[in-house]
Design a protein around this motif. Structure first.
Motif, PDB file in Angstrom:
ATOM      1  N   HIS A   1       0.701  -1.311   0.196  1.00 18.34           N
ATOM      2  CA  HIS A   1       0.060  -0.317   0.335  1.00 18.34           C
ATOM      3  C   HIS A   1       0.419   0.743  -0.295  1.00 18.34           C
ATOM      4  CE1 HIS A   1      -2.858  -2.802   1.512  1.00 18.34           C
ATOM      5  NE2 HIS A   1      -1.929  -3.526   1.819  1.00 18.34           N
ATOM      6  N   THR A   2       0.459   2.618  -0.841  1.00 15.42           N
ATOM      7  CA  THR A   2       1.213   3.235  -1.165  1.00 15.42           C
ATOM      8  C   THR A   2       0.403   4.380  -0.291  1.00 15.42           C
ATOM      9  OG1 THR A   2       1.760   3.033  -2.875  1.00 15.42           O
ATOM     10  CG2 THR A   2       1.864   5.716  -2.121  1.00 15.42           C
ATOM     11  N   VAL A   3       1.248   5.404   1.321  1.00 14.67           N
ATOM     12  CA  VAL A   3       0.084   5.936   2.138  1.00 14.67           C
ATOM     13  C   VAL A   3       0.473   7.636   1.439  1.00 14.67           C
ATOM     14  CG1 VAL A   3       0.399   6.688   4.255  1.00 14.67           C
ATOM     15  CG2 VAL A   3       0.894   4.295   4.016  1.00 14.67           C
TER      16      VAL A   3
ATOM     17  N   VAL B   1       7.008  -0.685   7.242  1.00 17.02           N
ATOM     18  CA  VAL B   1       7.514   0.135   6.441  1.00 17.02           C
ATOM     19  C   VAL B   1       8.414   0.182   5.311  1.00 17.02           C
ATOM     20  CG1 VAL B   1       7.578   3.390   6.892  1.00 17.02           C
ATOM     21  CG2 VAL B   1       6.566   1.524   8.316  1.00 17.02           C
ATOM     22  N   GLY B   2       8.730   0.755   4.413  1.00 15.65           N
ATOM     23  CA  GLY B   2       9.649   1.304   2.815  1.00 15.65           C
ATOM     24  C   GLY B   2      10.335  -0.866   3.337  1.00 15.65           C
ATOM     25  N   ALA B   3      11.744  -0.752   3.641  1.00 12.02           N
ATOM     26  CA  ALA B   3      12.550  -1.700   3.777  1.00 12.02           C
ATOM     27  C   ALA B   3      12.853  -2.156   4.902  1.00 12.02           C
ATOM     28  CB  ALA B   3      13.756  -1.495   2.720  1.00 12.02           C
ATOM     29  N   GLY B   4      11.963  -2.204   6.003  1.00 14.42           N
ATOM     30  CA  GLY B   4      12.471  -1.974   7.429  1.00 14.42           C
ATOM     31  C   GLY B   4      11.655  -2.783   7.736  1.00 14.42           C
TER      32      GLY B   4
ATOM     33  N   GLU C   1       6.043   3.248   1.217  1.00 19.13           N
ATOM     34  CA  GLU C   1       5.458   1.879   0.706  1.00 19.13           C
ATOM     35  C   GLU C   1       5.231   1.037   2.353  1.00 19.13           C
ATOM     36  OE1 GLU C   1       5.521  -0.368  -3.489  1.00 19.13           O
ATOM     37  OE2 GLU C   1       6.951  -1.420  -1.895  1.00 19.13           O
ATOM     38  N   VAL C   2       4.064   0.542   2.094  1.00 19.52           N
ATOM     39  CA  VAL C   2       4.019  -0.669   3.182  1.00 19.52           C
ATOM     40  C   VAL C   2       3.760  -1.807   3.042  1.00 19.52           C
ATOM     41  CG1 VAL C   2       2.875  -0.864   5.222  1.00 19.52           C
ATOM     42  CG2 VAL C   2       2.904   1.883   4.991  1.00 19.52           C
ATOM     43  N   THR C   3       4.249  -2.971   3.922  1.00 18.75           N
ATOM     44  CA  THR C   3       3.186  -4.205   3.227  1.00 18.75           C
ATOM     45  C   THR C   3       2.927  -4.815   4.699  1.00 18.75           C
ATOM     46  OG1 THR C   3       5.877  -4.380   1.726  1.00 18.75           O
ATOM     47  CG2 THR C   3       4.587  -6.474   2.812  1.00 18.75           C
ATOM     48  N   VAL C   4       1.840  -5.091   4.516  1.00 16.17           N
ATOM     49  CA  VAL C   4       1.113  -5.956   5.332  1.00 16.17           C
ATOM     50  C   VAL C   4       0.903  -7.336   4.934  1.00 16.17           C
ATOM     51  CG1 VAL C   4      -1.285  -6.131   7.150  1.00 16.17           C
ATOM     52  CG2 VAL C   4      -0.227  -3.953   6.599  1.00 16.17           C
ATOM     53  N   ASN C   5       2.098  -8.214   6.128  1.00 10.99           N
ATOM     54  CA  ASN C   5       1.772  -9.650   6.295  1.00 10.99           C
ATOM     55  C   ASN C   5       0.250  -9.929   6.929  1.00 10.99           C
ATOM     56  OD1 ASN C   5       3.644  -9.843   4.011  1.00 10.99           O
ATOM     57  ND2 ASN C   5       5.037 -10.669   5.620  1.00 10.99           N
ATOM     58  N   VAL C   6      -0.469 -10.811   6.276  1.00 14.16           N
ATOM     59  CA  VAL C   6      -1.535 -11.622   7.208  1.00 14.16           C
ATOM     60  C   VAL C   6      -1.386 -13.447   7.092  1.00 14.16           C
ATOM     61  CG1 VAL C   6      -3.968 -11.658   7.772  1.00 14.16           C
ATOM     62  CG2 VAL C   6      -3.171  -9.484   6.548  1.00 14.16           C
ATOM     63  N   TRP C   7      -1.431 -14.166   8.397  1.00 13.44           N
ATOM     64  CA  TRP C   7      -1.237 -15.370   8.187  1.00 13.44           C
ATOM     65  C   TRP C   7      -2.728 -15.153   8.839  1.00 13.44           C
ATOM     66  CZ3 TRP C   7      -2.341 -18.269  12.380  1.00 13.44           C
ATOM     67  CH2 TRP C   7      -2.974 -19.806  12.532  1.00 13.44           C
TER      68      TRP C   7
ATOM     69  N   ILE D   1      -5.844   1.422   5.932  1.00  9.93           N
ATOM     70  CA  ILE D   1      -4.751   1.756   6.277  1.00  9.93           C
ATOM     71  C   ILE D   1      -5.174   2.713   7.397  1.00  9.93           C
ATOM     72  CG2 ILE D   1      -2.355   2.593   7.301  1.00  9.93           C
ATOM     73  CD1 ILE D   1      -1.601   0.204   5.054  1.00  9.93           C
ATOM     74  N   LEU D   2      -5.366   3.063   8.486  1.00 11.26           N
ATOM     75  CA  LEU D   2      -5.948   4.586   8.446  1.00 11.26           C
ATOM     76  C   LEU D   2      -4.829   5.398   9.483  1.00 11.26           C
ATOM     77  CD1 LEU D   2      -9.466   3.317   9.839  1.00 11.26           C
ATOM     78  CD2 LEU D   2      -9.204   3.722   8.054  1.00 11.26           C
ATOM     79  N   GLY D   3      -5.432   6.394   9.749  1.00  6.98           N
ATOM     80  CA  GLY D   3      -4.827   7.855  10.527  1.00  6.98           C
ATOM     81  C   GLY D   3      -5.222   9.138  10.394  1.00  6.98           C
ATOM     82  N   PRO D   4      -5.125   9.972  11.771  1.00  7.85           N
ATOM     83  CA  PRO D   4      -5.773  11.321  11.021  1.00  7.85           C
ATOM     84  C   PRO D   4      -4.907  12.520  10.425  1.00  7.85           C
ATOM     85  CG  PRO D   4      -3.988  11.258  12.685  1.00  7.85           C
ATOM     86  CD  PRO D   4      -4.052   9.738  12.270  1.00  7.85           C
ATOM     87  N   GLY D   5      -5.760  13.121   9.624  1.00  9.32           N
ATOM     88  CA  GLY D   5      -5.736  14.217   8.631  1.00  9.32           C
ATOM     89  C   GLY D   5      -7.004  14.798   7.959  1.00  9.32           C
TER      90      GLY D   5
END
Length: 376
Positions: free
Chosen positions: A22-24, A58-61, A101-107, A158-162
């Protein structure tokens, strides 16, 4: 492709792990990941229980575990199709810089061995591979897969204030296609956006599916860009118009929505003998599209809330006027149709027709550019 070491937590054998990217658009502190699930498990039953874990990067972190009410996993009953399960993570202790770029992994796994429920917007095999990272539902760790490739639990948002506009992109299988014109516009103009689209659906499906579709994302949006109508062309024009109005009114029932933009109906169900390279080789379908588009281009006139094509009554309201649910019309059809609006695709820029309804990438690009030129 994600590494097999990226599984979220110490998951047990079985189940499926998938990753989505996802791109934030704007910087977010302590984001919340939200899932909206409305279909039964693939391989499970309505009596199953699903258990999930997740992690975010987040990114390559490094991947950061996601918690649910302070716990490393959450479980929920797998519901019948049409019912909705909402899952929200705790605020996640990460900072996401704008444009990251954010990666979300779900099992996920179910107690009957099937994969967990899928998101309300599934994918179209061979047409829409983009919902799951790396291809059509790439399994992150094949060792922990049930074997069949599945969409599994793609986050809805992906939620955040804005304080900036947040767009909801709606439509049918044309919009549902990965990297559709609405998404290209959103990315190209750097808009915060979430897509809610389902193949085969039209205005007439609402309000029946509203709860598991738009109803779950509208509370987080401020603007709606809607590309519905293709699947409504085979009813009477009057029925299609009334269904459109009902759909728009449902959207505007959410106080959060500040602006609604509707689109004209693009050419659809067109056949071609030469790959859409000439107008002569195209045969448009006979349906209500010309009448409905004419009504839309005339401002979708309403009299006492009822569609009134061609109305000259002083009490008539049109798009953009007080009392009308739509603020702006995007004439997307005019961008890719022939000049005479006969229901054929234009050919002066090369073939655009795709399969005659789902137009090709060049057409998506043309509409995306048009949207960038007219939208606020």
């Amino acid at each position: 492709m994600l590494s097999t070491t990226d599984r979220p937590g110490n998951v047990s054998a079985g189940g499926t792990t998938v990753g989505t990217k996802h791109t934030v658009v704007s910087a977010v502190e302590s984001p919340v990941v939200r899932w909206v699930l409305s279909k039964p498990a693939l391989g499970g039953t309505v009596t199953s229980t699903a258990t999930v874990r997740a992690a975010i990067r987040v990114g390559a972190g490094a991947f950061v575990p996601v918690t649910f009410d302070g716990q490393p996993e959450t479980s929920f009953p797998i519901t019948a199709s049409g019912e909705v399960v909402i899952i929200e993570s705790d605020p996640i202790p990460v900072t996401i810089p704008a444009g990251s770029e954010v990666t979300v992994n779900v099992w996920g796994n179910s107690d009957t061995g099937g994969a967990v429920q899928v998101s309300p917007n599934t994918w179209i095999s061979g047409v829409d591979p983009g919902y799951i990272l790396g291809g059509q539902a790439t399994v992150v760790d094949s060792t922990y897969s049930t074997g069949l490739l599945k969409p599994s639990m793609r986050p809805a948002a992906i939620l955040g204030p804005g304080t900036f506009p947040s767009w909801v992109l709606t439509g049918d299988s044309i919009t549902m296609t990965s990297n559709s014109h609405l998404e290209r516009w959103a990315r190209g103009t750097v808009r915060a956006a979430v897509k809610s689209a389902m193949g085969g659906e039209g205005w007439y499906h609402y309000p029946a599916v509203f709860n598991q579709r738009l109803g779950q994302v509208l509370p987080f949006g401020t603007h709606v860009l809607s590309a519905m109508g293709v699947n409504d062309v085979n009813t009477s024009a009057a029925t299609a118009m009334q269904n459109a109005v009902s759909y728009w009114q449902q959207i505007r029932s959410f106080d959060e929505i500040e602006q609604l933009i509707a689109c004209t109906i693009t050419p659809c169900f067109v056949s071609s003998t030469d790959g859409f390279t000439t107008l002569e080789g195209q045969t448009p379908a006979t349906n209500n599209r010309p009448e409905v588009n004419a009504w839309l281009r005339d401002g979708a006139p309403l009299l006492s809330g009822v569609p009134s094509p061609g109305s000259t009554d002083p009490a008539t309201v049109r798009i953009g006027q007080a009392g009308h649910p739509v603020d702006l019309l995007a004439d997307t059809s005019s961008v890719i149709q022939d000049a005479d609006d006969t229901g054929r695709f234009r050919v002066d820029v090369g073939p655009l027709g795709g399969d005659g309804t789902h137009f090709n990438s060049a057409a998506h690009d043309l509409i995306s550019g048009y949207l960038a030129s007219i939208l606020p």
